[in-house]
Design a protein around this motif. Structure first.
Motif: not given
Ligand SMILES: [Cu+2]
Length: 175
Positions: A38, A56, A79, A85, A87, A130-131, A147
Motif C-alpha cells: 500500500i 495497491y 503498508n 490500513e 484490506l 479493497h480498503t 485501493q
C-alpha cells in the motif's frame, strides 16, 4: 521483522526501481503466495488527467489475485503510508481476524508496518479486495483512493467452460 525477510526486501530494491509493476504486481516469493504493498502513486485516468492517490502495488486497479476455492493462501501486506490500513476481502466467508473489517475486530496493518494473513478462499467467484479504513470527511482516504484489486477464485471442481476471461474494475475518481 525477521532478518531474513529484511534481506529479501533489501534485495528487491534494485528490481523495484527498474520495474515496479513487475516487482510488486506479480511477486510470488518462497514465503508468501502474494505480497501487496500500500503506497502513494499516480494514476493516469486520461491524457493530462493524472491523480495522486493511494494504490495497491503501484497500479490501478491493483494486481489480480488468483485463488483456488479451498486452497490456503498466505499474503503479506505492507503498508508504506502514514495511516493504519485494513484490506477487506469482499464477498468471502473467512474468519474475522483476516477479513479486514474493524467492526468485526480485524487488526489494522500498521502505518509503515506489515501484516501476514493466511486464509482459505471461498466461495468461488469473482470478488475483490479493497480498503476498509474509515474515510470520514477526508476525500483523500480509504475508498476515495485507488485501493482496490480484483480477486478471482476458481471453483475447486468445476473449471468452467469459457474461452475468454474479461475482468472489469470500474471506479469513479473525482480529483
Ligand atoms: Cu466490500
Amino acid at each position: 521483522m525477521k532478518r531474513r525477510s529484511l534481506l529479501q526486501l533489501a534485495g528487491l530494491t534494485p528490481l523495484m526501481s527498474a520495474a515496479p509493476h513487475l516487482a510488486w504486481g506479480a511477486l510470488v516469493n518462497e514465503e508468501a503466495d502474494y505480497r501487496l504493498r500500500i503506497a502513494t502513486g499516480l494514476v493516469e485516468l486520461a491524457p493530462d488527467q493524472i491523480v495522486s492517490t493511494v494504490l495497491y502495488n503501484d497500479q490501478f486497479p491493483g494486481p489480480l489475485f488468483r485463488f483456488t476455492e479451498g486452497k490456503q493462501v498466505v499474503i503479506d501486506m505492507h503498508n508504506d503510508t502514514d495511516t493504519p490500513e485494513l484490506l477487506h476481502w469482499h464477498g468471502q466467508t473467512i474468519p474475522s481476524d483476516v477479513d479486514g473489517a474493524f467492526e468485526e475486530g480485524s487488526p489494522f496493518v500498521p502505518a509503515y508496518g506489515m501484516q501476514r494473513i493466511t486464509f482459505v478462499p471461498q466461495p468461488a467467484g469473482f470478488r475483490y479486495v479493497h480498503t476498509h479504513a474509515f474515510a470520514g470527511a477526508d476525500l483523500a482516504r480509504s475508498t476515495f483512493t485507488g485501493q482496490v484489486a480484483p480477486v478471482s477464485i476458481e471453483p475447486k471442481h468445476n473449471p468452467g467452460a469459457y474461452d475468454r476471461e474479461v475482468l472489469l474494475v470500474l471506479k469513479e475518481f473525482n480529483p
